[in-house]
Design an enzyme around this catalytic site. Structure first.
Site, PDB file in Angstrom:
ATOM      1  N   LYS A  71       8.047 -13.363  30.503  1.00  0.00           N
ATOM      2  CA  LYS A  71       7.656 -14.083  31.700  1.00  0.00           C
ATOM      3  C   LYS A  71       7.084 -15.444  31.331  1.00  0.00           C
ATOM      4  CE  LYS A  71       4.319 -13.799  35.355  1.00  0.00           C
ATOM      5  NZ  LYS A  71       3.152 -13.122  35.838  1.00  0.00           N
ATOM      6  N   LYS A  91       4.022 -12.999  27.734  1.00  0.00           N
ATOM      7  CA  LYS A  91       3.687 -13.774  28.925  1.00  0.00           C
ATOM      8  C   LYS A  91       3.081 -15.103  28.491  1.00  0.00           C
ATOM      9  CE  LYS A  91       0.927 -13.608  33.152  1.00  0.00           C
ATOM     10  NZ  LYS A  91       0.032 -12.773  33.970  1.00  0.00           N
TER      11      LYS A  91
HETATM   12  C1  PBG Z   1      -1.587 -12.021  36.786  1.00  0.00           C
HETATM   13  C2  PBG Z   1      -0.220 -12.438  37.212  1.00  0.00           C
HETATM   14  C3  PBG Z   1       0.243 -13.742  37.429  1.00  0.00           C
HETATM   15  C4  PBG Z   1       1.580 -13.625  37.828  1.00  0.00           C
HETATM   16  C5  PBG Z   1       1.881 -12.266  37.869  1.00  0.00           C
HETATM   17  N1  PBG Z   1       0.758 -11.560  37.457  1.00  0.00           N
HETATM   18  C6  PBG Z   1      -0.440 -15.037  37.410  1.00  0.00           C
HETATM   19  C7  PBG Z   1      -1.128 -15.560  36.254  1.00  0.00           C
HETATM   20  O1  PBG Z   1      -1.023 -15.066  35.126  1.00  0.00           O
HETATM   21  O2  PBG Z   1      -1.858 -16.518  36.482  1.00  0.00           O
HETATM   22  C8  PBG Z   1       2.493 -14.775  38.160  1.00  0.00           C
HETATM   23  C9  PBG Z   1       3.693 -14.440  38.969  1.00  0.00           C
HETATM   24  C10 PBG Z   1       4.379 -15.609  39.572  1.00  0.00           C
HETATM   25  O3  PBG Z   1       4.082 -16.789  39.303  1.00  0.00           O
HETATM   26  O4  PBG Z   1       5.289 -15.353  40.342  1.00  0.00           O
HETATM   27  N2  PBG Z   1      -2.044 -10.930  37.534  1.00  0.00           N
END
Ligand code: PBG
Length: 321
Positions: free
Chosen positions: A244, A191
Site C-alpha cells: 500500500k 505500507k
Molecule cells: C490507517 C490507515 C490509513 C489508510 C488505511 N488505513 C491512513 C494512514 O495510514 O494515514 C489509508 C487508506 C486510503 O488512503 O485510502 N488506519
C-alpha cells in the site's frame, strides 16, 4: 518476419491471448462507519464515497451484495477519542457494533476490519505516544485487545494497518489464545508513508495532530526494505500480504508476489481514487477506461486482491461485459 500484430487483429483473438483480467472476485470495498444517527456524508475529495451511520448503511450494503462484491473492509469513526484509542476494545464501540450488525443482516458478506488506532486517538497517531513518538511495544497489548473485541463481535478477517513491529505475531497469538484460530490476518505488511492517503485522513478524521507517520510507515525511496517487512509478517503468520499504496508501488507488488507464497493484496488508496475522479469531473480523462486500466495494472503487477473505492463502479462495468 516477426509479426506480433497477428495476435492483435480482432477482439476475439485478443481475448484468447489476454494475460490478465479483472474480476469482481478480486475486489474488497472499504466502508467508513461513523458513530451516531442519520449520517450519510459524502467525502468532498472522494466523490461517491460516504461516511454512514449504521442506521443508514443498508442501502449501500444491499448494493454491494447485489453487485456480488465478496468482501468489505470496515473503518470506524468513533464519537469519543482518547490518548489510547480505548474505543477500539470497547464491546459497544462503533467497529464492534458495525460487525455485529452486518454479520447479522448480511451473513454472506465477508467482513474485514481495519486494526489501527489513528481514527480513535486524540492525537491521531497509530498507537500509544511516549516522548513524542509512537511506542511500539506499549502499543502491542492494545492491538491484542482491539483484535479480541473485533473477533468476539464476529469479524471474518482482520487487517492490521499500524506498521508496528511484531503486530502480526501479537495478533496471531491473541486470536489463537482466545478461541479464534481460524480468523485470518491480512497484514498491511508493506505500507509506505504516502501523501496519497490525504483524502482518507479527512474521511476517517485520522490526521496526526503533530508530526507525521515516518517513524513507523516506510520511506517511499526504499525497495529492498519492503522484502524485509514482508518477511517478518510472513514468518509471524500473516495469511495475506498487502502492499500500500498501489499505483506508485507496482514494482513492490511484483517483488512481494515473486518472493512469497502468499496471496498478495494491494490498496488502491484514497488519493489514487481522488485523482481519477477529479480529472474525470473536469472532462480531461475517460473515467471508466482509466479506472479499468489502473486496476488492471495492479493485477498485472501481481496483486491477487485489490482493495478499492472503485469496487462498485468496476463491478458494474464487469457486469455489462
Ligand atoms: C490507517 C490507515 C490509513 C489508510 C488505511 N488505513 C491512513 C494512514 O495510514 O494515514 C489509508 C487508506 C486510503 O488512503 O485510502 N488506519
Amino acid at each position: 518476419m516477426f509479426r506480433t500484430r497477428r495476435l492483435r487483429k480482432t477482439e476475439n483473438i485478443r481475448r484468447l491471448v489476454r494475460e490478465n483480467k479483472l474480476s469482481v472476485d478480486d475486489l474488497i470495498y472499504p466502508l467508513f462507519i461513523e458513530e451516531g444517527e442519520n449520517i450519510e456524508t459524502e467525502i468532498v475529495s472522494m466523490p461517491g464515497i460516504y461516511r454512514f451511520s449504521l442506521d443508514k448503511i443498508s442501502k449501500e450494503l444491499d448494493e454491494v451484495v447485489a453487485l456480488n462484491i465478496p468482501a468489505i473492509l470496515l473503518f470506524g469513526i468513533p464519537a469519543l477519542k482518547d490518548e489510547e484509542g480505548s474505543e477500539t476494545w470497547n464491546d459497544e464501540g462503533i467497529m464492534q457494533k458495525a460487525v455485529r450488525f452486518i454479520k447479522k443482516n448480511y451473513p454472506s458478506l465477508y467482513v474485514i476490519t481495519d486494526v489501527c488506532f489513528c481514527e480513535y486517538t486524540s492525537h491521531g497517531h497509530c498507537g500509544i505516544i511516549h516522548d513524542n513518538d509512537v511506542d511500539n511495544d506499549a502499543t502491542l497489548p492494545n492491538i491484542a485487545k482491539q483484535v479480541i473485541a473485533q473477533a468476539k463481535a464476529g469479524v471474518d478477517m482482520v487487517a492490521p494497518s499500524g506498521m508496528m513491529d511484531g503486530m502480526v505475531q501479537t495478533i496471531r497469538e491473541a486470536l489463537d489464545n482466545t478461541g479464534f484460530p481460524n480468523i485470518p490476518i491480512m497484514s498491511y505488511a508493506v505500507k509506505y508513508s504516502s501523501a496519497f492517503y490525504g483524502p482518507f485522513r479527512d474521511a476517517a478524521d485520522s490526521a496526526p495532530t503533530f508530526g507525521d507517520r515516518r517513524t513507523y510507515q516506510m520511506d517511499p525511496s526504499n525497495r529492498d526494505e519492503a522484502l524485509r517487512e514482508a518477511t517478518f509478517d510472513d514468518q509471524e503468520g500473516a495469511d495475506i500480504l498487502m502492499v500500500k499504496p498501489a499505483l506508485s508501488y507496482l514494482d513492490i507488488i511484483r517483488d512481494v508476489k515473486n518472493n512469497f507464497d502468499r496471496p498478495v493484496a494491494t490498496y488502491n488508496v484514497s488519493g489514487e481514487y481522488a485523482m481519477i475522479k477529479a480529472a474525470a469531473q473536469k472532462g480531461w480523462i475517460d473515467e471508466e477506461r482509466v479506472m479499468m486500466e489502473a486496476l488492471l495494472s495492479m493485477k498485472r503487477a501481481g496483486a491477487d486482491i485489490i482493495i478499492t473505492y472503485f469496487a462498485k463502479d468496476v463491478a458494474k462495468v464487469l457486469m455489462r461485459k
